[in-house]
Write a protein that holds these residues in place. Structure first.
Motif, short mmCIF file in Angstrom:
data_model
loop_
_atom_site.label_atom_id
_atom_site.label_comp_id
_atom_site.label_asym_id
_atom_site.label_seq_id
_atom_site.Cartn_x
_atom_site.Cartn_y
_atom_site.Cartn_z
N ARG A 130 0.84 -1.20 0.00
CA ARG A 130 0.00 0.00 0.00
C ARG A 130 0.87 1.24 0.00
O ARG A 130 1.62 1.48 -0.92
N ALA A 131 0.79 1.99 1.09
CA ALA A 131 1.43 3.31 1.12
C ALA A 131 2.95 3.23 1.05
O ALA A 131 3.56 2.23 1.39
N LEU A 142 9.59 11.84 -6.72
CA LEU A 142 8.32 11.36 -7.27
C LEU A 142 7.86 12.25 -8.43
O LEU A 142 8.03 13.48 -8.37
N ALA A 158 -1.08 11.08 -0.70
CA ALA A 158 -0.26 10.21 0.18
C ALA A 158 -0.58 10.44 1.66
O ALA A 158 0.31 10.55 2.49
C1 PHB Z 1 3.61 5.16 -3.05
O1 PHB Z 1 3.00 4.08 -3.17
O2 PHB Z 1 4.86 5.22 -2.91
C2 PHB Z 1 2.86 6.43 -3.13
C3 PHB Z 1 1.49 6.39 -3.36
C4 PHB Z 1 0.80 7.59 -3.47
C5 PHB Z 1 1.47 8.80 -3.36
C6 PHB Z 1 2.82 8.83 -3.11
C7 PHB Z 1 3.53 7.64 -3.00
O3 PHB Z 1 0.80 9.98 -3.50
#
Ligand code: PHB
Ligand code: RFL
Length: 389
Positions: free
Chosen positions: A44-45, A198, A295
């Protein structure tokens, strides 16, 4: 069995709450429906606010994050074939960290085990009972035998589909929801990330996000129709589509490889109010969901756990109910700001089927404004690194 706080759910919210309570000497038991391996297997995150990292430090579970996590001071927004950097650190003085939810969960599980705290995995039919009285209980079935645990309070940390929120009388709860008309298809691959920061890309074919788990492992997402199934997305199709949604330089530099995980997640904003029902408190995804564009999901689970642990500490140490009485309003005030930010990022970056060419031009004007106005960029940065607790 008896405990002070019965925690339902061993995701990040439940595990962090358990450790925060332990540091204040408040005993707690976690009841989790699945096995530890199942909980750890959910990809997930990936992005932690500084406040979340500080909470891991507070419970003595931050050491590996500092060693292996990647500290980021900026992100890139891509549109119109170009990338624009947003400096997160200059306006906010803060940074974020790339460190996967699986790793956070593992570190918290290890800390819990080291502290000798009780966790009951594979607990079936977990049910909060009488939480609107002074004698709350939680019943569950383990290995075919029904048990009942008495407690002072119940913490519902059991995610969006959990039993805690579902046990509340519908008339006692208000819910607010937006379902977005698309999903995110995500893949994990053992390849170096295309860029060290990112990249959030607004493209006519749909949104794309380039993120990572380490300098050797990448995580990429593309916006996809809700009806799509992962079987329709063999790796080649995914990489082709991702490249088309990136600027030329990123497309040329993208290193591709076999996927080691592939999944589709729908996007939703959801808030339940209040977050307290007598002697039961909700925390994390059990109370709210945000689309992943900001996020914020895991980070809100962490700030809820912080507020709730503080409230319980006040209750036991100072014999005051002020903290538990204020918990819901305090948590919701931070939650709604993250809900707004996540909705705004989602609205600015995705293709919406029904807003037409006007909507698309407004998005580009907004992006142009954000990357060229120091005030707008600072506002994005302030929210992205996490509003103060
Ligand atoms: C991640 O999975 O690394 C991720 C997901 C959503 C985001 C940033 C990072 O906005
Ligand atoms: P969880 O992680 O869902 O954990 C809840 C736990 O409760 C258990 N459970 C039960 N246990 C006992 N009895 C029952 N009846 C139970 N019902 C459920 C479950 O098995 C589970 O173990 O909720 P928690 O702890 O609130 O944590 C929330 C986060 O997991 C979530 O918000 C994030 O993953 C969201 N998210 C992101 N958040 C971020 O902060 N940064 C990110 O970069 C980010 N990216 C993402 C994400 C979520 C995604 N998906 C798949 C939804 C990216 C994606 C794709």
């Amino acid at each position: 069995m008896r405990t002070k706080i019965a925690i339902i759910g061993a995701g990040p919210a439940g595990l962090l709450l358990g450790q925060l309570l332990h540091t204040c000497g408040i005993d707690n038991v976690i009841l989790e429906r699945h096995t530890p391996d199942y909980v750890l297997g959910r990809i997930r995150a990936g992005l932690l606010e500084g406040g979340t990292v500080a909470l891991l430090d507070e419970v003595g579970a931050g050491e590996r994050a500092h060693r292996e996590g990647l500290v980021h001071e900026g992100i890139e927004l891509a549109f119109g074939g170009e990338r624009h950097r947003i400096d997160l650190h200059r306006p906010s003085g803060k940074t974020v960290m790339i460190y996967g939810q699986t790793e956070v969960t593992l570190d918290l599980m290890n800390a819990r085990r080291a502290a000798g705290l009780t966790s009951i995995y594979e607990a079936e039919h977990v049910k909060p009972i009488d939480f609107d009285t002074d004698h709350p209980r939680v019943s569950y079935v383990k290995d075919g035998i029904t048990h009942e645990m008495t407690c002072d309070f119940i913490a519902g940390c059991d995610g969006f589909h959990g039993v805690s929120r579902a046990s509340v009388e519908p008339t006692a709860i208000a819910t607010y929801e937006r379902i977005y008309p698309f999903g995110w298809l995500g893949i994990l691959s053992e390849t170096p990330p295309v860029s060290h920061e990112l990249i959030y890309s607004n493209h006519a074919r749909g949104f794309a996000l380039c993120t990572m788990r380490s300098t050797k492992r990448s995580r990429y997402y593309v916006q996809c129709p809700l009806e799509d199934h992962v079987d329709q997305w063999p790796d080649d199709r995914f990489w082709d589509e991702l490249k088309r949604r990136l600027d030329q330089k990123a497309a040329d530099e993208l290193i591709i490889g076999p996927s080691i995980e592939k999944s589709i997640a729908p996007l939703r904003s959801f808030v339940a109010e209040p977050m307290r029902f007598g002697r039961m408190f909700l925390a994390g995804d059990a109370a709210h969901i945000v689309p992943p564009t900001g996020a914020k999901g895991l980070n809100l689970a962490a700030s809820d756990a912080h507020y709730l642990a503080q409230a319980f500490r006040e209750y036991y140490d100072e014999k005051s109910t002020a903290g538990i009485d204020a918990y819901s309003a305090k948590a919701l005030s931070r939650v709604w700001k993250a809900v707004r930010f996540s909705w705004w990022m989602t609205s600015m970056l995705h293709q919406f089927p029904d807003t037409g060419t006007f909507g698309a031009r407004i998005q580009l004007a907004e992006l142009d404004y954000v990357v060229n106005s120091a005030a707008a960029a600072a506002s994005l940065a302030e929210n992205y690194v996490g509003l103060p607790y």
